[in-house]
Write an enzyme that holds these catalytic residues in place. Structure first.
Site, mmCIF file in Angstrom:
data_model
loop_
_atom_site.group_PDB
_atom_site.id
_atom_site.type_symbol
_atom_site.label_atom_id
_atom_site.label_comp_id
_atom_site.label_asym_id
_atom_site.label_seq_id
_atom_site.Cartn_x
_atom_site.Cartn_y
_atom_site.Cartn_z
ATOM 1 C CB ALA A 61 28.469 -15.992 -5.499
ATOM 2 N N GLY A 100 26.727 -12.873 -9.464
ATOM 3 C CA GLY A 100 25.474 -13.603 -9.233
ATOM 4 C C GLY A 100 24.298 -12.664 -9.031
ATOM 5 C CD GLU A 103 25.880 -15.208 -13.150
ATOM 6 O OE1 GLU A 103 26.377 -15.200 -12.002
ATOM 7 O OE2 GLU A 103 26.154 -16.054 -14.007
ATOM 8 C CD GLU A 123 30.450 -13.451 -12.068
ATOM 9 O OE1 GLU A 123 30.697 -12.464 -12.788
ATOM 10 O OE2 GLU A 123 29.299 -13.764 -11.725
HETATM 11 C C1 LIG Z 1 28.072 -19.962 -9.491
HETATM 12 C C2 LIG Z 1 28.877 -18.681 -9.303
HETATM 13 C C3 LIG Z 1 28.055 -17.505 -9.563
HETATM 14 C C4 LIG Z 1 28.427 -16.264 -9.330
HETATM 15 C C5 LIG Z 1 29.786 -15.921 -8.958
HETATM 16 C C6 LIG Z 1 29.863 -14.557 -8.264
HETATM 17 O O1 LIG Z 1 28.908 -13.864 -8.090
HETATM 18 S S1 LIG Z 1 31.381 -14.154 -7.723
HETATM 19 C C7 LIG Z 1 31.136 -12.596 -6.949
HETATM 20 C C8 LIG Z 1 31.000 -11.525 -7.937
HETATM 21 N N1 LIG Z 1 30.934 -10.268 -7.278
HETATM 22 C C9 LIG Z 1 31.985 -9.486 -7.144
HETATM 23 O O2 LIG Z 1 33.063 -9.773 -7.612
HETATM 24 C C10 LIG Z 1 31.781 -8.212 -6.373
HETATM 25 C C11 LIG Z 1 32.836 -8.072 -5.323
HETATM 26 N N2 LIG Z 1 32.645 -6.898 -4.536
HETATM 27 C C12 LIG Z 1 32.988 -5.675 -4.969
HETATM 28 O O3 LIG Z 1 33.412 -5.438 -6.070
HETATM 29 C C13 LIG Z 1 32.838 -4.566 -3.986
HETATM 30 O O4 LIG Z 1 32.903 -5.104 -2.712
HETATM 31 C C14 LIG Z 1 31.528 -3.767 -4.138
HETATM 32 C C15 LIG Z 1 30.310 -4.672 -4.111
HETATM 33 C C16 LIG Z 1 31.568 -2.969 -5.446
HETATM 34 C C17 LIG Z 1 31.394 -2.769 -2.949
HETATM 35 O O5 LIG Z 1 32.572 -1.965 -2.903
HETATM 36 P P1 LIG Z 1 32.875 -1.047 -1.632
HETATM 37 O O6 LIG Z 1 34.140 -0.329 -1.942
HETATM 38 O O7 LIG Z 1 31.675 -0.272 -1.301
HETATM 39 O O8 LIG Z 1 33.088 -2.023 -0.415
HETATM 40 P P2 LIG Z 1 34.194 -3.146 -0.178
HETATM 41 O O9 LIG Z 1 34.758 -3.622 -1.451
HETATM 42 O O10 LIG Z 1 35.145 -2.666 0.841
HETATM 43 O O11 LIG Z 1 33.317 -4.338 0.413
HETATM 44 C C18 LIG Z 1 32.632 -4.195 1.658
HETATM 45 C C19 LIG Z 1 32.677 -5.509 2.369
HETATM 46 O O12 LIG Z 1 31.880 -6.471 1.646
HETATM 47 C C20 LIG Z 1 32.648 -7.627 1.370
HETATM 48 N N3 LIG Z 1 32.197 -8.158 0.079
HETATM 49 C C21 LIG Z 1 31.991 -7.459 -1.032
HETATM 50 N N4 LIG Z 1 31.529 -8.263 -1.993
HETATM 51 C C22 LIG Z 1 31.434 -9.489 -1.455
HETATM 52 C C23 LIG Z 1 31.014 -10.745 -1.942
HETATM 53 N N5 LIG Z 1 30.574 -10.904 -3.204
HETATM 54 N N6 LIG Z 1 31.079 -11.789 -1.127
HETATM 55 C C24 LIG Z 1 31.498 -11.661 0.144
HETATM 56 N N7 LIG Z 1 31.907 -10.492 0.683
HETATM 57 C C25 LIG Z 1 31.876 -9.428 -0.122
HETATM 58 C C26 LIG Z 1 34.079 -7.116 1.330
HETATM 59 O O13 LIG Z 1 34.983 -8.154 1.540
HETATM 60 C C27 LIG Z 1 34.059 -6.121 2.456
HETATM 61 O O14 LIG Z 1 34.133 -6.863 3.644
HETATM 62 P P3 LIG Z 1 34.859 -6.289 4.908
HETATM 63 O O15 LIG Z 1 34.815 -7.382 5.904
HETATM 64 O O16 LIG Z 1 34.099 -5.059 5.292
HETATM 65 O O17 LIG Z 1 36.248 -5.967 4.456
#
Ligand SMILES: CC/C=C\CC(=O)SCCNC(=O)CCNC(=O)[C@H](O)C(C)(C)COP(=O)(O)OP(=O)(O)OC[C@H]1O[C@@H](n2cnc3c(N)ncnc32)[C@H](O)[C@@H]1OP(=O)(O)O
Length: 741
Positions: A61, A100, A103, A123
């Protein structure tokens, strides 16, 4: 945003397009809903494959949307309509399938992952649970114990592990999209083995199974995953997460939701999942953890007061590094460098120290390699007594004893052997970086790299820029830290930098409370209930009480004029607590001597036990100084510790030693065990309410006028006067600032 294409005649390929991680924003969800509906209506389409742009399936998400009002199609019905679709749906997982994203894949009938993919339901690390059916579908797929472990830890698994667990049906060496399309074709009855020309049910050449019914693949149709021992398994998991999570709500809710998958039909389980999610979503804990997620990423986008920043400054490439000193810190630093693929020349001053450093570093690398099933990169290491071996390194990290004169000697010796453009970094935990740089022939190339013990484990790295440090040197240290898998924060140069400057006031408050009537156990218990992994007195015993004692001696707080029988409680114009010095005089240095604020079974053992001698010692002390002990509540412990930390944090922002409150919080989260579900000391102050913090500090300062650090900072007063803006706006309220660069 989702792209729709018809490929191989009968497959609809739906590509999520929301870089960088294809998060499920409202636009993406809308795109998916429209594309699925189009695929289901199109008679030419017999199967659907989902993938993500740029070889990243989906990062879950869109976390940014959590702080606003949600719009667009909700996830749960979207995933349900995919699962209910009458055409086979296949997820092609490359890069990541998280939250998500996974999921969504669990809603598909089949999942194919590329070998490099990582999957997980993280999450819980955002203060939430997988509420798009993850807590109900995953247990139905892989069983209760495995689902509990993944959901309560948020751990990512490799494609190979996902295959073993049964999360994915296939792991593809090459393109997962290609493999998913082949699987889709085989499922709809088109054999792709090239030997068989017929549409068949079981191809005798490749034994692919075609024309499979979809119902058995629909996880929501599976019965609850009850087993005779399920209650025991869930109870054990609950006990474990309660102990591990120290007051965090999400892991407990995760267990409750998974338990529902064992007991209830899918629709009832989904109701339970939603109720639990509603509670978490509204909680301050989820807000704190989501704030921490973005604060951590923002720290990488460093900026200096002179305008240089992460995206306008190039880092130098570092191939070879030197490490000076193989004590605890130097060993950990050498291990982290080698693990990052950097050649290391490790130097000690005498042969015995060198030998024991070599043994320790080699053993740490061997243990790590064994755990990961690889061979240890020992070829990257050179151990030597000779500074001359440093002549072609790109950068040196000095990690000798915390003594200014010793460090100065090392710095000037280094200048005699290093290449003219080699960087010199110091691992000092608080000494003046400018003073050290001044003895070198390359002040712009000197920066602090303050690691935290044990340096191969702890994530935090403070990169300290002095008044003459070049932006390129800062960029290089930040990039090197990132390569070493550290969370790096750029900070200005002042005594203790950010972390230890704040820590000092937190320690002061803790020992003052002992004078006033508390015990180490009471203070530690309050802090641990708040969420710290360890109370401050246990941490002090672990780090060694002699470290601070030496620093206080060097800074002139302890000297020959201090009365040994009744040491003064007033030094350098403010309240001073001599209790830690008195403990050190008794040889009580903490764990290493088996006695400190607590008692240990033997020197070096870890289990802290109450020591009746300490109780007597504190009682005698109070009697000697005529202090009437009073009862100190847990609330007072937290207020005095946490607000003293935040108050100094505000001063650090005024002084521009930290670029933002988020940076300060990241330092406390990754270096000092601040509980993640409380965001960090600055976030916590904002959450409690800045006016409340101001009022409390005013109160404590009135009661303790001899503690000037309790006087509310100018920035705190200004923020309260300006209506307590949200933390993201604090920076714009800092005016008339001194620049350090
Ligand atoms: C009803 C609810 C259902 C579902 C709930 C969910 O899904 S909650 C979200 C669950 N997902 C996560 O927790 C994943 C979070 N992201 C990460 O762990 C890492 O970003 C990832 C995907 C492993 C990539 O890592 P990497 O080191 O390659 O990059 P970085 O972390 O620096 O991220 C790059 C930019 O993307 C933005 N970002 C990452 N994930 C999300 C996200 N889920 N939503 C929005 N934005 C996300 C992150 O902030 C970075 O942004 P930037 O502006 O470049 O700093």
């Amino acid at each position: 945003m989702a792209r729709y294409a018809r490929v191989k005649g009968s497959i609809a390929l739906i590509t999520l397009t929301n870089p960088p991680v294809n998060a499920l924003s409202a636009a993406v969800r809308r795109g998916i809903v429209e594309s699925v509906s189009r695929a289901l209506k199109d008679e030419q389409v017999k199967a659907v494959v989902f993938c993500g742009e740029n070889e990243k399936f989906c990062g879950g998400a869109d976390i940014k949307e959590f702080s606003g009002s949600m719009s667009g199609p909700p996830l749960v019905p979207m995933i349900h309509s995919i699962e209910a679709g009458e055409k086979p749906m296949v997820a092609a997982i490359e890069g990541v399938a998280l939250g998500g994203g996974l999921e969504l894949a669990l809603g598909c009938h089949y999942r194919v992952a590329n070998t490099k993919a990582r999957l997980g339901l993280p999450e819980v690390t955002l203060g939430l649970l997988p509420a798009a059916g993850g807590t109900q579908r995953l247990p139905r797929l892989i069983g209760i114990p495995a689902a509990l472990e993944l959901i309560t830890t948020g751990r990512h698994v490799s494609a190979q592990e996902a295959l073993q667990l049964g999360i994915v049906d296939q792991v593809a060496q090459g393109s997962a999209v290609q493999a998913a399309m082949e699987l889709a074709l085989s499922v709809i009855g088109v054999c792709v083995c090239m030997l068989c020309v017929y549409v068949v049910c079981v191809c005798i050449y490749c034994v692919c199974v075609t024309g499979q019914p979809l119902n058995p693949r629909r996880l929501s149709l599976r019965a609850p995953v009850w087993a005779p021992d399920v209650d025991g398994v869930c109870d054990a998991a609950l006990a474990q997460v309660k102990q591990r999570s120290r007051g965090a709500m999400a892991p407990v809710a995760c267990v409750q939701a998974v338990r529902a998958a064992a007991m209830l039909p899918y629709s009832k389980g989904m109701e339970r999942e939603r109720q639990l999610m509603d509670t978490l979503f509204r909680s301050g804990q989820a807000r704190a953890m989501q704030y921490a997620f973005f604060a951590q990423r923002n720290a990488g986008k460093w900026s200096l007061p002179n305008g240089s920043q992460w995206n306008n400054t190039r880092a130098r490439d570092v191939q070879r590094a030197g490490v000076i000193g193989l004590g605890t810190m130097g060993r950990g630093i050498a291990v982290s460098l080698v693990k990052a693929g950097i050649s290391v020349v490790a130097i000690e001053m005498d042969a015995k120290q060198l030998e024991s450093g070599k043994k320790a570093v080699t053993a740490m690398l061997q243990r790590d390699a064994q755990r990961r099933g690889v061979s240890p990169p020992l070829h990257l290491l050179t151990f030597t007594l000779s500074f001359h071996q440093l002549r072609d390194v790109d950068l040196v990290i000095e990690a000798v004893f915390e003594d200014m004169n010793l460090k100065k000697r090392v710095f000037s010796d280094l200048c005699k052997v290093l290449r003219a453009n080699a960087l010199i970094c110091t691992n000092t935990s608080g000494l003046n970086v400018d003073e050290l740089a001044a003895v070198t022939d390359r002040q712009p190339l000197v920066v602090g790299m303050h690691f935290f013990a044990p340096a191969h484990v702890m994530k935090l790295l403070e990169v300290v820029y002095g008044s003459r440090s070049s932006p390129e040197a800062v960029a290089t240290a930040m990039a090197l830290g990132k390569r070493m898998e550290k969370v790096c924060v750029a900070v200005g140069n002042c005594s203790g930098f950010v972390g230890n400057r704040m820590l000092k006031l937190y320690l002061d408050q803790s020992v003052y409370m002992l004078e006033e009537g508390a015990t180490p156990e009471q203070v530690d218990q309050a802090l641990e209930e708040f969420g710290f992994a360890m109370g401050i007195f246990k941490v002090s015993d672990l780090s060694g009480l002699d470290v601070g004692w030496r620093v206080r001696k060097a800074s002139g707080l302890i000297g020959p004029d201090v009365d040994p029988v009744k040491p003064s409680r007033w030094r350098l114009g403010r309240r001073y607590c001599p209790l830690p010095d008195m403990l050190c005089q008794q040889g009580r240095f903490g764990q290493k001597t088996g006695r400190g604020w607590y008692l240990y079974d033997s020197p070096g053992s870890k289990e802290a036990k109450s020591d009746p001698e300490i109780q007597t010692f504190l009682e005698d002390y109070r009697r000697k100084y005529g202090i009437i002990p009073r009862r100190i509540t847990s609330q007072e412990v937290i207020e005095r510790c946490a607000f003293a930390l935040a108050n100094e944090g505000f001063r650090i922002l005024e002084d521009r030693i930290a670029a933002s409150p988020e940076d300060i919080d990241v330092i406390y989260l990754f270096g000092y065990g601040w509980p993640r579900h409380r965001g960090g000391p600055m976030f916590y102050a904002g959450q409690v309410g800045l006016s409340v913090v101001l009022e409390k500090l005013e109160h404590y300062h009135r009661v303790h006028p001899d503690v000037p650090s309790l006087e509310p900072s100018r920035l705190l007063r200004r923020l309260v006067a300006e209506g307590s803006p949200p933390i993201q706006q604090w920076k714009s309220h800092i005016k008339n600032l001194r620049s350090h660069l």
